[in-house]
Scaffold this active site. Sequence first.
Site, PDB file in Angstrom:
ATOM      1  N   TRP B 148     -13.871  -2.104  22.491  1.00 29.59           N
ATOM      2  CA  TRP B 148     -15.053  -2.823  22.000  1.00 29.59           C
ATOM      3  C   TRP B 148     -14.603  -3.733  20.866  1.00 29.59           C
ATOM      4  O   TRP B 148     -13.913  -3.280  19.947  1.00 29.59           O
ATOM      5  CB  TRP B 148     -16.064  -1.776  21.509  1.00 29.59           C
ATOM      6  CG  TRP B 148     -17.341  -2.325  20.963  1.00 29.59           C
ATOM      7  CD1 TRP B 148     -18.109  -3.311  21.496  1.00 29.59           C
ATOM      8  CD2 TRP B 148     -18.010  -1.903  19.767  1.00 29.59           C
ATOM      9  NE1 TRP B 148     -19.220  -3.527  20.723  1.00 29.59           N
ATOM     10  CE2 TRP B 148     -19.178  -2.688  19.656  1.00 29.59           C
ATOM     11  CE3 TRP B 148     -17.742  -0.941  18.790  1.00 29.59           C
ATOM     12  CZ2 TRP B 148     -20.075  -2.526  18.594  1.00 29.59           C
ATOM     13  CZ3 TRP B 148     -18.633  -0.779  17.744  1.00 29.59           C
ATOM     14  CH2 TRP B 148     -19.786  -1.577  17.647  1.00 29.59           C
ATOM     15  N   ASP B 230     -15.683   7.837  19.333  1.00 33.59           N
ATOM     16  CA  ASP B 230     -16.836   6.944  19.321  1.00 33.59           C
ATOM     17  C   ASP B 230     -17.671   7.290  20.551  1.00 33.59           C
ATOM     18  O   ASP B 230     -17.233   7.107  21.692  1.00 33.59           O
ATOM     19  CB  ASP B 230     -16.334   5.491  19.381  1.00 33.59           C
ATOM     20  CG  ASP B 230     -17.470   4.489  19.317  1.00 33.59           C
ATOM     21  OD1 ASP B 230     -18.643   4.906  19.273  1.00 33.59           O
ATOM     22  OD2 ASP B 230     -17.181   3.273  19.312  1.00 33.59           O
ATOM     23  N   LYS B 266     -28.069   3.440  23.466  1.00 30.79           N
ATOM     24  CA  LYS B 266     -28.143   3.371  24.924  1.00 30.79           C
ATOM     25  C   LYS B 266     -28.876   4.571  25.507  1.00 30.79           C
ATOM     26  O   LYS B 266     -29.750   4.419  26.346  1.00 30.79           O
ATOM     27  CB  LYS B 266     -26.733   3.303  25.529  1.00 30.79           C
ATOM     28  CG  LYS B 266     -26.155   1.911  25.561  1.00 30.79           C
ATOM     29  CD  LYS B 266     -25.533   1.552  24.247  1.00 30.79           C
ATOM     30  CE  LYS B 266     -24.882   0.180  24.287  1.00 30.79           C
ATOM     31  NZ  LYS B 266     -24.276  -0.140  22.991  1.00 30.79           N
TER      32      LYS B 266
END
Lengths: 625, 438
Positions: B148, B230, B266
């Site tokens: 990311w 993460d 999400k």
Amino acid sequence: MAALAAAFVPPLLPPPPPLLPGWPGGTGGGVVPPPPPAHFINLTNGVEALPALVPAIVPLDAVRYTRLQSSTCEAGDLAGLLLHADAGLLMHAALGGAVYVYDLGSRNAARGVPRSLWYGLPFVAFAANYFCGRDGSAAATKDDDGMAGVPPVWVRGLNVARPWRDACARLDRRAKKRMRYYRPFAHAMGSPPVRLYGVYGRATRMDGQKGACAEPSPLAYERLSAATWLLVVCFAFGRDPSPRKINLGVGAYRDDDGAPYVLPSVREAEARVTARALNMEYLPVAGHAGFLSKAMDLAYGEGAVPEGLASVQTLSGTGACRLAGDLLARFAGGDKAADGADGRPLVLLPNPSWANHAAIFRDAGCAVGTYTYYEPSTKSLNLEGMLRDLRDAPRGATVLLHACAHNPTGVDPDAEAWGEISAAVADAGLHPLFDMAYQGFTSGDPAVDAAAVRRFVADGHAVVLAQSFSKNFGLYGHRVGALSVMTGDAAAAAAVSSQLCILGRPSYSNPPLHGVRLVDEVLGDAALAAQWREEVAGMATRIAGMRTALVAALADAGSTADWRHVTDQNGMFCYSGMSADTVARLAAEWSVYLTSNGRISMAGVTSKNVGYLAEAMHAVTKDGQ
Amino acid sequence: MATTAVAPAKATSVFADVPEAPADPILGLNSAFLADEAPNKISLGVGAFRTDEGKPYVLPVVKRVEQQLAADPATNHEYLPIDGLPAFQKLSAELILGKDSKAMKDGRVVTIQALSGTGALRVGITFLGRFLRTSGSPPAVYIPTPTWSNHRNIVPDAGLGAARTYRYLDAVSGGVDLPSMLADLSDAPAGSVIVLHGCAHNPTGADPSPAQWADILAVVQSRRLIPFFDNAYQGFASGDLDADAASVRLFADAGIDMVLSQSFAKNMGLYGQRIGALSVVLAEGTPDVATAAKAVRSQLKAVVRPMYSSPPAHGARIAVGVLGDEANYAEWKKELAGMAGRIGDMRTALKAALDSNGTPGDWSRIVNQIGMFSYTGLSAQQVAHLRNKHHIYMTSNGRISMAGLTTSTVQRVADAMKDAVETVVKQDPSSSGVKSRL
């Protein structure tokens, strides 16, 4: 010997607060009264209190002993504190008897209060309440960690209710078992409040001398008699059984019933926004465009928003100040930095300032200095000193100014003074950074409260402005704020905006959605905006009214001291000028709680408690504090 | 008129010569998409869930909890504590570590509320930079290639210098290049921080298998590395909250020091509410855990207080309403499985469409990868062709947001991909920015 001791006996033992109706010994008509007060010497340095206690207050054979060691406190060994606490002390507390614990030991003469008393004893009291008190039933079963409705417990200005509750839940089995042992006794007595009081004098040169118990030296007597004996309140605000207790430490608005306040206009906006069932997609890094444009209108004035203004949504005032600091550190350091700042940009804060300011700019990578602001002797602005310091400041430094309602002093420059400050900032080549946390909340009129900012814009300064919507919209927990930077032209504004986004992206990606929708809804609807203006004026009026009422009540109570600064100051806080010792007496003798710098949160004052507060303030200040 | 005695000359802003920052590639993509006037344009760039109608989605359970909060007169807007809502801290830690987590029972887990995954990473890495002292200097932080894009920015902004990288993706298979990854981790200095994606690796969608995770753990333990997981997609990847937390729990069971970031963007669709958590898990052999945990919490708060004082309340209250209520929790799990199911269906449909229209190449990676994204292996040139000729937008590294596909668009996307693959001959796998050892 007895005569000497008697000289300071009266302040030594203020009466324990009255029991609430319903408890044995209270007016509810219990059968078995709680035992009379018990007196415990905290070993080792508490032995110096023996000559004062015996025989004037208690016969030698009634003195008891306990060991709450400061080293145990320092190690944060909470279980150790409970395991070493004297069984007699715990039993007496469980039965509802008042317990006095005497100590004179403190290696820190400046702060005075021995650690065993400001840290150790409050924890023992907390744990006794937790395991044996009325709310102990939850603890006895399983810690639900709900925390809702857990009253605050203040230790040195920090609310420790949560960590201490967690600590109690996590104690090892031995400590838990020991504390729960006393619970049936407490229940048999109707679960009276735990009443532990620490009593201390200043540290003496006798510290650590065990011989002081048998052979008190003349020096000890001298120190003891001269010392102001003080009581440490060990069941601080939330545990204080006094029905008249007042919490003046909170930094959020309270209504005249002392309850948190949700502005009706904000509640209406929330109902509307929720009914629309909007999505919860990410905001842009720069934030909500509609909110930002309304926030700029509010700050600079509709139609008067400067050209070339870069603005981004932030995590309230803290986030705005931090982003400003980050931007300074990235673009105003190096060879632009002032001399002696190691290449870091220099930010000058008023002395004093909001406690978080220094940490914010230091963590952002700025050097932090101060300029003269408050004059304790007059409890007002030292304008001359301020102007001198600004004129002497290194060129290119950033000067942080509180736009209105200076925190913590409540002392603001008047219009004329702002003019002189503006000129000094220009002459010295400084960059003004305004922190505006109380727009509208201060005077009741957002335009009046923004006058200093607008004045600086009119005077040609390139203003940087941090805005918070915590107080004026009551949106504390929603973290609504904005940072705006006057850059000169549209191209420079676009560049600064892009860099603010570059700074925000690795910090929080994009700002939170909920609060800005509410502000956007309120300010975007003329009727709702008008309602909000009335409500924010209502908050300001209530606080101003309480200032006037407090001064009047102080006069009624017989105070002849000069309290004009109470009404001269602005905003949420009143810098009362009371010393830390006076603040401690307010807590101990009157169940009135404020931060140790003497700062009163005026939002906590109501028409119902102002008379009692004045009586208390007069009682603790009439002897010249 | 105001009575300004002297109107000073206009002061120059200290920021007058700040240079404009380069546009964020993902945001730039979105602007280009919005500017495209073609009626049949398709965006496969966004990192948020979309329904099969291509619409943003608020989970019904979330909507209901929010309405209850708004209707409750007891809801106030007071500050949360610096470390966030306590109930949220506990529920969040339980979600990732499991209700019967030994680390939690031991009191070895310190959890604070954070500004979603980014905020958790930023506070966590700042904390590690201040207190993880292995050889007198701040630790090196390793991130996978690719990863990311924000990982690369967070590390230097937290004051730890440029992030180092370890190899991760096998560009040919679209899977994890485990030998290279293990080799790079073995070369990392002891005490280095290793950023790992707990599940649904962003942007590749390629996750290690359980056996591969065990190999990674072995290297982490032998090299005494500090894993920083993460977790942006727990439950969203497989549809099963526990399956997606298996990597984290495997490491937690090893009793080592580790750090976890969690995002509820999400899996609860709370994107804009900025709700997440940071947990520091202390090693099992830590003497006097209670004292150490207390110290860690105090230092995390010391990082937070001058950054934003306290976290936003709304998302935390919603998350507690979902996680802390048995019925809501059960409903959420169903909705999660529904979202993950739709993504899975789109993977299957795209693969089938590519196979049936005869697009050259092996597209099994699309169904092997997991989570929001698929790393197609399309080159930057092929991506440009899709955008210019077919009005289909994706990031130049060939990453497709599977949530951007719908039943009605999947065939057109597959046909356009066929055209791109056949028209634009791929030069070299490295042209997509991905290094391969092959």
